[in-house]
Design a protein around this motif. Structure first.
Motif, PDB file in Angstrom:
ATOM      1  N   ALA A  29       0.814  -1.219   0.000  1.00 38.29           N
ATOM      2  CA  ALA A  29       0.000   0.000   0.000  1.00 38.29           C
ATOM      3  C   ALA A  29       0.848   1.270   0.000  1.00 38.29           C
ATOM      4  O   ALA A  29       0.327   2.373  -0.153  1.00 38.29           O
ATOM      5  CB  ALA A  29      -0.925   0.008   1.218  1.00 38.29           C
ATOM      6  N   SER A  30       2.152   1.133   0.190  1.00 36.00           N
ATOM      7  CA  SER A  30       3.034   2.319   0.190  1.00 36.00           C
ATOM      8  C   SER A  30       2.956   3.005  -1.159  1.00 36.00           C
ATOM      9  O   SER A  30       2.983   2.353  -2.202  1.00 36.00           O
ATOM     10  CB  SER A  30       4.477   1.906   0.485  1.00 36.00           C
ATOM     11  N   ASP A  31       2.817   4.336  -1.138  1.00 36.36           N
ATOM     12  CA  ASP A  31       2.662   5.047  -2.401  1.00 36.36           C
ATOM     13  C   ASP A  31       3.658   6.184  -2.594  1.00 36.36           C
ATOM     14  O   ASP A  31       3.549   6.955  -3.560  1.00 36.36           O
ATOM     15  CB  ASP A  31       1.223   5.564  -2.545  1.00 36.36           C
ATOM     16  N   TYR A  32       4.619   6.277  -1.694  1.00 32.36           N
ATOM     17  CA  TYR A  32       5.594   7.356  -1.808  1.00 32.36           C
ATOM     18  C   TYR A  32       6.911   6.868  -1.257  1.00 32.36           C
ATOM     19  O   TYR A  32       6.963   6.281  -0.163  1.00 32.36           O
ATOM     20  CB  TYR A  32       5.084   8.581  -1.040  1.00 32.36           C
ATOM     21  N   PHE A  33       7.984   7.150  -1.998  1.00 36.14           N
ATOM     22  CA  PHE A  33       9.281   6.581  -1.685  1.00 36.14           C
ATOM     23  C   PHE A  33      10.357   7.665  -1.817  1.00 36.14           C
ATOM     24  O   PHE A  33      10.311   8.473  -2.751  1.00 36.14           O
ATOM     25  CB  PHE A  33       9.597   5.432  -2.651  1.00 36.14           C
ATOM     26  N   ILE A  34      11.288   7.643  -0.890  1.00 36.52           N
ATOM     27  CA  ILE A  34      12.326   8.682  -0.875  1.00 36.52           C
ATOM     28  C   ILE A  34      13.693   8.030  -0.672  1.00 36.52           C
ATOM     29  O   ILE A  34      13.807   7.056   0.087  1.00 36.52           O
ATOM     30  CB  ILE A  34      12.114   9.691   0.277  1.00 36.52           C
ATOM     31  N   TRP A  35      14.675   8.620  -1.301  1.00 36.51           N
ATOM     32  CA  TRP A  35      16.069   8.281  -1.019  1.00 36.51           C
ATOM     33  C   TRP A  35      16.720   9.445  -0.286  1.00 36.51           C
ATOM     34  O   TRP A  35      16.601  10.601  -0.683  1.00 36.51           O
ATOM     35  CB  TRP A  35      16.838   7.975  -2.293  1.00 36.51           C
ATOM     36  N   TYR A  36      17.444   9.076   0.791  1.00 35.18           N
ATOM     37  CA  TYR A  36      18.202  10.060   1.555  1.00 35.18           C
ATOM     38  C   TYR A  36      19.673   9.678   1.577  1.00 35.18           C
ATOM     39  O   TYR A  36      20.021   8.500   1.545  1.00 35.18           O
ATOM     40  CB  TYR A  36      17.714  10.125   3.013  1.00 35.18           C
ATOM     41  N   ASN A  93       6.582   5.859   2.813  1.00 34.21           N
ATOM     42  CA  ASN A  93       5.595   6.494   3.688  1.00 34.21           C
ATOM     43  C   ASN A  93       4.672   5.445   4.286  1.00 34.21           C
ATOM     44  O   ASN A  93       4.488   4.360   3.766  1.00 34.21           O
ATOM     45  CB  ASN A  93       4.797   7.565   2.952  1.00 34.21           C
ATOM     46  N   SER A  94       4.114   5.818   5.418  1.00 33.85           N
ATOM     47  CA  SER A  94       3.194   4.932   6.118  1.00 33.85           C
ATOM     48  C   SER A  94       2.134   5.798   6.777  1.00 33.85           C
ATOM     49  O   SER A  94       2.103   7.015   6.598  1.00 33.85           O
ATOM     50  CB  SER A  94       3.975   4.093   7.127  1.00 33.85           C
ATOM     51  N   LYS A  95       1.294   5.177   7.556  1.00 32.92           N
ATOM     52  CA  LYS A  95       0.192   5.867   8.220  1.00 32.92           C
ATOM     53  C   LYS A  95       0.697   7.098   8.985  1.00 32.92           C
ATOM     54  O   LYS A  95       1.732   7.042   9.637  1.00 32.92           O
ATOM     55  CB  LYS A  95      -0.478   4.898   9.197  1.00 32.92           C
ATOM     56  N   GLY A  96      -0.073   8.184   8.870  1.00 33.87           N
ATOM     57  CA  GLY A  96       0.319   9.402   9.569  1.00 33.87           C
ATOM     58  C   GLY A  96       1.500  10.094   8.940  1.00 33.87           C
ATOM     59  O   GLY A  96       2.131  10.954   9.553  1.00 33.87           O
ATOM     60  N   ASN A  97       1.789   9.744   7.701  1.00 39.08           N
ATOM     61  CA  ASN A  97       2.907  10.302   6.955  1.00 39.08           C
ATOM     62  C   ASN A  97       4.245  10.032   7.618  1.00 39.08           C
ATOM     63  O   ASN A  97       5.226  10.730   7.371  1.00 39.08           O
ATOM     64  CB  ASN A  97       2.737  11.805   6.724  1.00 39.08           C
ATOM     65  N   LYS A  98       4.310   9.030   8.490  1.00 38.10           N
ATOM     66  CA  LYS A  98       5.613   8.689   9.025  1.00 38.10           C
ATOM     67  C   LYS A  98       6.401   7.986   7.941  1.00 38.10           C
ATOM     68  O   LYS A  98       5.844   7.317   7.068  1.00 38.10           O
ATOM     69  CB  LYS A  98       5.485   7.801  10.254  1.00 38.10           C
ATOM     70  N   LEU A  99       7.705   8.159   7.984  1.00 35.99           N
ATOM     71  CA  LEU A  99       8.590   7.470   7.064  1.00 35.99           C
ATOM     72  C   LEU A  99       9.176   6.246   7.767  1.00 35.99           C
ATOM     73  O   LEU A  99       9.611   6.323   8.914  1.00 35.99           O
ATOM     74  CB  LEU A  99       9.718   8.390   6.616  1.00 35.99           C
ATOM     75  N   VAL A 100       9.168   5.132   7.055  1.00 38.56           N
ATOM     76  CA  VAL A 100       9.818   3.916   7.531  1.00 38.56           C
ATOM     77  C   VAL A 100      11.123   3.792   6.756  1.00 38.56           C
ATOM     78  O   VAL A 100      11.120   3.688   5.526  1.00 38.56           O
ATOM     79  CB  VAL A 100       8.932   2.681   7.311  1.00 38.56           C
TER      80      VAL A 100
END
Lengths: 111, 114
Positions: A29-36, A93-100
């Motif tokens: 269900a994750s719909d947003y992904f980031i590289w740091y 991204n996950s629930k509450g816009n927290k990043l995992v």
């Protein structure tokens, strides 16, 4: 719950070569992904992001590829430079816009 | 380029003492977050905050933790009675909007509990 993992904890590349850092995620269900990128003593620095309606996005010398079928994300760095040496994290991204966050991959660039 | 700033960079505190970590998010951002990173481990979410309310919190964020936006620019994390296991890097982040927006991180506060 969600988990995000990396295939390779350390990657050593020659200066000028291309680097590929991989990441697997578990929540379909994750719909947003980031590289740091994280350098020693610094906070995570945003590199590039991608939404689930895309499978590829390019930035300056970086490309992110998303394969939702196998829940896999990769970061490609072209013409790797010594300044690219750092720890790279993928985050989803996950629930509450927290990043995992994933565990991180150390990128070492040899001159 | 606007950035998130955190103070202090290093905080040393006796176990059982209260500690307040401070953050100034990017000025036009509306959403604020705290994460922590224990040495050698992943970055872990603690709490998200919007419109003077907690939006989401993790199981780590127990009754010993609280967050506050005391004025128009600062965002603080308070730990009431610190434990040895609270030793970690604490990162503040902010984002312009809620969904599918990059979170921008400060350089963190290293908290050492003795």
């Amino acid at each position: 719950g969600e988990s995000v993992g990396l295939h390779l904890p350390t990657l050593s590349v020659q200066e000028g070569d291309n680097s590929i850092i991989n990441c697997a995620y578990s929540n379909s269900a994750s719909d947003y992904f980031i590289w740091y990128k994280q350098e020693s003593g610094k906070g995570p620095q945003f590199i590039i992001d991608i939404r689930s309606n895309m499978d590829k996005r390019q930035g300056q010398r970086v490309t992110v590829l998303l394969n939702k079928t196998v829940k896999h994300l990769s970061l490609q760095i072209a013409a790797t430079q010594p300044g690219d040496s750092a720890v790279y994290f993928c985050a989803v991204n996950s629930k509450g816009n927290k990043l995992v966050f994933g565990a991180g991959t150390i990128l070492r660039v040899k001159s | 380029e606007p950035e998130v700033t955190q103070t202090p960079s290093h905080q040393v505190t006796q176990m059982g003492q209260e500690v307040i970590l401070r953050c100034v998010p990017i000025s036009n951002h509306l959403y604020f977050y705290w994460y922590r990173q224990i040495l050698g481990q992943k970055v872990e979410f603690l709490v998200s905050f919007y419109n003077n309310e907690i939006s989401e919190k993790s199981e780590i964020f127990d009754d010993q933790f609280s967050v506050e936006r005391p004025d128009g620019s600062n965002f603080t994390l308070k730990i009431r009675s610190t434990k040895l296991e609270d030793s970690a890097m604490y990162f503040c982040a902010s984002s312009e909007w809620f969904s599918n927006q990059p979170q921008h991180f400060g350089d963190g506060t290293r908290l050492s509990i003795l």
